[in-house]
Design a protein around this motif. Structure first.
Motif, PDB file in Angstrom:
ATOM      1  N   HIS A 183       0.655  -1.181   0.162  1.00 19.18           N
ATOM      2  CA  HIS A 183       0.038  -0.054  -0.101  1.00 19.18           C
ATOM      3  C   HIS A 183       0.744   1.243  -0.126  1.00 19.18           C
ATOM      4  CE1 HIS A 183      -3.666   2.323   0.644  1.00 19.18           C
ATOM      5  NE2 HIS A 183      -2.975   2.835   1.488  1.00 19.18           N
ATOM      6  N   GLY A 184       0.470   2.096  -1.040  1.00 16.04           N
ATOM      7  CA  GLY A 184       1.233   3.442  -1.091  1.00 16.04           C
ATOM      8  C   GLY A 184       2.808   3.264  -1.574  1.00 16.04           C
ATOM      9  N   SER A 185       3.301   1.901  -2.129  1.00 16.20           N
ATOM     10  CA  SER A 185       4.515   1.707  -2.803  1.00 16.20           C
ATOM     11  C   SER A 185       4.338   1.800  -4.323  1.00 16.20           C
ATOM     12  CB  SER A 185       5.009   0.883  -2.132  1.00 16.20           C
ATOM     13  OG  SER A 185       5.358   0.700  -0.661  1.00 16.20           O
ATOM     14  N   PRO A 186       4.790   2.815  -5.067  1.00 15.80           N
ATOM     15  CA  PRO A 186       4.826   2.559  -6.675  1.00 15.80           C
ATOM     16  C   PRO A 186       5.605   1.533  -6.814  1.00 15.80           C
ATOM     17  CG  PRO A 186       5.249   4.901  -5.895  1.00 15.80           C
ATOM     18  CD  PRO A 186       5.379   4.019  -4.436  1.00 15.80           C
ATOM     19  N   GLU A 187       6.760   1.290  -6.230  1.00 15.08           N
ATOM     20  CA  GLU A 187       7.529   0.050  -6.643  1.00 15.08           C
ATOM     21  C   GLU A 187       6.847  -1.233  -6.784  1.00 15.08           C
ATOM     22  OE1 GLU A 187       9.873   3.259  -4.355  1.00 15.08           O
ATOM     23  OE2 GLU A 187       7.955   2.010  -3.686  1.00 15.08           O
ATOM     24  N   LEU A 207      -0.022  -8.249  -2.578  1.00 17.09           N
ATOM     25  CA  LEU A 207      -1.696  -8.102  -2.165  1.00 17.09           C
ATOM     26  C   LEU A 207      -1.904  -6.812  -2.099  1.00 17.09           C
ATOM     27  CD1 LEU A 207      -3.543 -10.057  -1.004  1.00 17.09           C
ATOM     28  CD2 LEU A 207      -2.729  -9.641   1.073  1.00 17.09           C
ATOM     29  N   ARG A 208      -3.053  -6.555  -2.619  1.00 20.49           N
ATOM     30  CA  ARG A 208      -3.629  -5.111  -2.630  1.00 20.49           C
ATOM     31  C   ARG A 208      -4.820  -5.113  -1.790  1.00 20.49           C
ATOM     32  NH1 ARG A 208      -0.336  -2.622  -5.996  1.00 20.49           N
ATOM     33  NH2 ARG A 208       0.668  -4.234  -7.660  1.00 20.49           N
ATOM     34  N   LEU A 209      -4.558  -4.584  -0.499  1.00 18.45           N
ATOM     35  CA  LEU A 209      -5.690  -4.810   0.391  1.00 18.45           C
ATOM     36  C   LEU A 209      -6.863  -3.713   0.069  1.00 18.45           C
ATOM     37  CD1 LEU A 209      -3.666  -4.197   4.022  1.00 18.45           C
ATOM     38  CD2 LEU A 209      -4.454  -6.438   2.869  1.00 18.45           C
ATOM     39  N   ALA A 210      -6.679  -2.514  -0.590  1.00 17.76           N
ATOM     40  CA  ALA A 210      -7.475  -1.849  -1.013  1.00 17.76           C
ATOM     41  C   ALA A 210      -8.597  -2.407  -1.929  1.00 17.76           C
ATOM     42  CB  ALA A 210      -6.862  -0.486  -1.389  1.00 17.76           C
ATOM     43  N   GLU A 211      -8.232  -3.427  -2.605  1.00 16.39           N
ATOM     44  CA  GLU A 211      -9.059  -4.229  -3.525  1.00 16.39           C
ATOM     45  C   GLU A 211      -9.904  -5.295  -3.007  1.00 16.39           C
ATOM     46  OE1 GLU A 211      -6.663  -5.442  -6.696  1.00 16.39           O
ATOM     47  OE2 GLU A 211      -5.885  -3.330  -7.115  1.00 16.39           O
ATOM     48  N   ASP A 212      -9.842  -5.405  -1.567  1.00 20.39           N
ATOM     49  CA  ASP A 212     -10.788  -6.464  -0.990  1.00 20.39           C
ATOM     50  C   ASP A 212     -11.511  -5.758   0.218  1.00 20.39           C
ATOM     51  OD1 ASP A 212     -11.313  -8.454   0.937  1.00 20.39           O
ATOM     52  OD2 ASP A 212     -10.494  -9.842  -0.390  1.00 20.39           O
ATOM     53  N   LEU A 216      -6.081  -2.602   6.753  1.00 11.47           N
ATOM     54  CA  LEU A 216      -5.970  -1.447   6.358  1.00 11.47           C
ATOM     55  C   LEU A 216      -6.605  -0.249   7.082  1.00 11.47           C
ATOM     56  CD1 LEU A 216      -4.023  -0.207   3.977  1.00 11.47           C
ATOM     57  CD2 LEU A 216      -5.935   0.039   2.706  1.00 11.47           C
ATOM     58  N   ASP A 217      -7.641  -0.255   7.091  1.00 12.15           N
ATOM     59  CA  ASP A 217      -8.478   0.690   7.871  1.00 12.15           C
ATOM     60  C   ASP A 217      -7.936   0.611   9.624  1.00 12.15           C
ATOM     61  OD1 ASP A 217      -9.837   1.160   5.801  1.00 12.15           O
ATOM     62  OD2 ASP A 217     -11.768   0.272   6.318  1.00 12.15           O
ATOM     63  N   ALA A 218      -7.660  -0.418  10.087  1.00  8.07           N
ATOM     64  CA  ALA A 218      -7.398  -0.698  11.563  1.00  8.07           C
ATOM     65  C   ALA A 218      -5.858  -0.524  11.634  1.00  8.07           C
ATOM     66  CB  ALA A 218      -7.474  -2.243  11.809  1.00  8.07           C
ATOM     67  N   GLU A 219      -5.009  -0.372  10.590  1.00  6.94           N
ATOM     68  CA  GLU A 219      -3.691   0.094  11.072  1.00  6.94           C
ATOM     69  C   GLU A 219      -3.148   1.070  11.782  1.00  6.94           C
ATOM     70  OE1 GLU A 219      -0.070   0.743   7.735  1.00  6.94           O
ATOM     71  OE2 GLU A 219      -1.485  -0.719   7.050  1.00  6.94           O
ATOM     72  N   ASP A 260       0.296  -6.354   4.211  1.00  7.40           N
ATOM     73  CA  ASP A 260       0.748  -6.491   3.054  1.00  7.40           C
ATOM     74  C   ASP A 260       2.239  -6.373   2.696  1.00  7.40           C
ATOM     75  OD1 ASP A 260       0.650  -3.865   3.641  1.00  7.40           O
ATOM     76  OD2 ASP A 260      -0.200  -3.371   1.517  1.00  7.40           O
ATOM     77  N   GLN A 261       2.786  -6.859   3.599  1.00  7.87           N
ATOM     78  CA  GLN A 261       4.418  -6.842   3.528  1.00  7.87           C
ATOM     79  C   GLN A 261       4.804  -7.672   2.069  1.00  7.87           C
ATOM     80  OE1 GLN A 261       6.445  -7.096   7.604  1.00  7.87           O
ATOM     81  NE2 GLN A 261       4.378  -8.073   8.148  1.00  7.87           N
ATOM     82  N   ASN A 262       6.141  -7.181   1.924  1.00  7.50           N
ATOM     83  CA  ASN A 262       6.755  -7.724   0.676  1.00  7.50           C
ATOM     84  C   ASN A 262       7.242  -9.078   1.137  1.00  7.50           C
ATOM     85  OD1 ASN A 262       8.380  -8.395  -1.426  1.00  7.50           O
ATOM     86  ND2 ASN A 262       9.470  -6.503  -1.645  1.00  7.50           N
ATOM     87  N   PRO A 263       6.876 -10.238   0.615  1.00  9.88           N
ATOM     88  CA  PRO A 263       7.624 -11.495   1.022  1.00  9.88           C
ATOM     89  C   PRO A 263       8.891 -11.597   0.568  1.00  9.88           C
ATOM     90  CG  PRO A 263       6.033 -11.609  -1.121  1.00  9.88           C
ATOM     91  CD  PRO A 263       5.785 -10.316  -0.593  1.00  9.88           C
ATOM     92  N   PHE A 264       9.566 -10.660  -0.278  1.00 10.14           N
ATOM     93  CA  PHE A 264      10.915 -10.849  -0.688  1.00 10.14           C
ATOM     94  C   PHE A 264      11.583  -9.766   0.147  1.00 10.14           C
ATOM     95  CE2 PHE A 264       8.793 -12.491  -4.208  1.00 10.14           C
ATOM     96  CZ  PHE A 264       9.068 -14.067  -4.036  1.00 10.14           C
TER      97      PHE A 264
END
Length: 430
Positions: free
Chosen positions: A245-249, A257-262, A270-273, A281-285
């Motif tokens: 979320h918020g990362s153009p990369e 995983l795009r939380l805003a789409e679910d 996302l709302d609770a963050e 939605d962390q990067n698995p790599f």
């Protein structure tokens, strides 16, 4: 029968107390919804507890009537104020034993998500609390309730292969499902116990149940082969962002995983963050992964049987194979749950199941099975037994704390083996 006054009305309930038992849930992440829905159908929900009030509000929004909300730190207060009969534990894994023990000591029965705990100390604490209080702990092993697994249990109990000498078990998670363990709290071994505890506990429990056996020793090898920063750079899938979320990369990344789409994930996470800073939605790599994604275990059981087990968390398809070799023949189960992955929010085509039996002297034959519904169907059947009226259970599907401990012993021993490089005797764990 007995009588309870509820909302000014006199309500008759069964002596066993199933219909009007009072339930409270601690831990209101995504998995809690399965249990909350079951309580709505079979019992009375009287409280929700979580460190994050936004997640509680998300669950309360779906209820016909909102229930009292409590901070997780006030768990025992909730149990007392709401006269709770059964506490339902669906928190981060490392906290399971704490809430299970607290609920038992408060005079409640407990239903807990698997794994019941993440370390031998937690298992010992739960066993001691059950012995002291005389209360019951049920562990939510939904895999026992899948029709295919029930079919295997019945065939083995009926002697289709005779006495089992060896089991070969391969489980493969696709890159949609498998990656999810590496973008949330499960990526930290201190929180989840690693996949050998969090995920494989399901599989080890199935084998214990199918064989009527308990593990004696385990030897394991494993690595972080695919996920994590170092592996991602090696195979070229690493991107330089911490969360989506918020990362153009992250644009165009098939592992994002795009939380805003679910809608449900957005509301729960996302709302609770802002309340607790937890990023779903962390990067698995990205750095910080401390669990393995490729694991092999050799297990010996008290029946004399052995098992070779392998878990792969980066497969292009999802499913498993399990083979039983016995002194009267061979039983093979192959399940493909999804044949390919089309994205992080959707799988590809549904899969298939094949169950084959072959006697020592004769051709193999494919056996009819009931398939379909997957995890959802198993959840429905499991929660009907855990929360609903008593039903016949000839296969012994309902799992208590002792089953929960036996399911964990293989993972505990395997984790210790990973650390020491040596086989580990289960008797040395508890």
């Amino acid at each position: 029968m007995r009588v309870r006054v509820c909302g000014g009305a006199v309500v008759l309930v069964w002596r066993e107390g199933w219909l009007m038992r009072r339930y409270a849930v601690v831990g209101t992440g995504a998995r809690a919804r399965v249990h909350v829905a079951a309580v709505e159908r079979y019992g009375v929900l009287v409280g929700l507890a979580d460190p994050n009030p936004v997640r509680i509000a998300a669950h309360n929004r779906l209820l016909a009537a909102p229930v009292p909300a409590y901070r997780a730190a006030d768990f025992t207060t909730m149990l007392a104020e709401q006269s709770v009969d059964v506490a339902v534990v669906t928190t981060v894994d490392r906290h399971h034993a704490h809430y299970v023990v607290a609920a038992l000591e408060a005079g409640c029965d407990v239903i807990t998500e698997k794994p019941m705990t993440t370390d031998p100390e937690g298992a010992a604490a739960v066993a001691d609390a059950v012995a002291r209080t005389g209360r019951r702990v049920d562990v939510a092993f939904n895999y026992r309730y899948h029709p295919v697994h029930e079919r295997v249990a019945g065939l083995l109990a009926g002697g289709v292969v005779g006495r089992v000498g060896s089991v070969h078990f391969e489980w493969f998670l696709d890159v949609r499902h498998g990656a999810d363990y590496f973008r949330r709290w499960h990526r930290d071994k201190a929180s989840s116990g690693g996949l050998l505890v969090h995920k494989s506990t399901h599989h080890f429990d199935l084998v214990n149940w199918w064989l009527g056996a308990a593990p004696v020793s385990a030897y394991a090898q494993g690595s972080l082969f695919f996920y994590g920063e170092e592996s991602g750079k090696r195979h070229g899938r690493h991107r330089d962002y911490a969360r989506v979320h918020g990362s153009p990369e992250a644009d165009g990344d098939p592992f994002a995983l795009r939380l805003a789409e679910d809608g449900w994930l957005r509301e729960l996470y996302l709302d609770a963050e802002p309340e607790d800073g937890y990023q779903r939605d962390q990067n698995p790599f990205a750095p910080g992964v401390t669990i393995e994604d490729d694991l092999a275990v050799l297990v010996r059981y008290d029946t004399g049987a052995s098992m070779t087990y392998h878990l792969t968390a980066y497969s292009p398809k999802e499913g498993y194979r399990v083979v039983f070799n016995g002194d009267a023949g061979r039983l093979e189960l192959e399940v493909v749950e999804t044949s390919w992955v089309s994205g992080q929010h959707a799988a590809g085509e549904p899969g298939w199941v094949r169950l084959t039996a072959q006697p020592l002297f004769g051709r193999a034959s494919e056996l009819p099975t009931e398939h379909g519904g997957g995890h959802h169907l198993a959840d429905q059947r499991m929660t009907a037994q855990l929360y609903g009226p008593p039903v016949p259970d000839p296969l012994g599907r309902r799992a208590d704390h002792a089953d929960g401990i036996r399911s964990l012993l293989t993972g505990f021993a395997a984790n210790r083996s990973l650390a020491t490089g040596q086989p580990v005797a289960v008797a040395d764990l508890l």
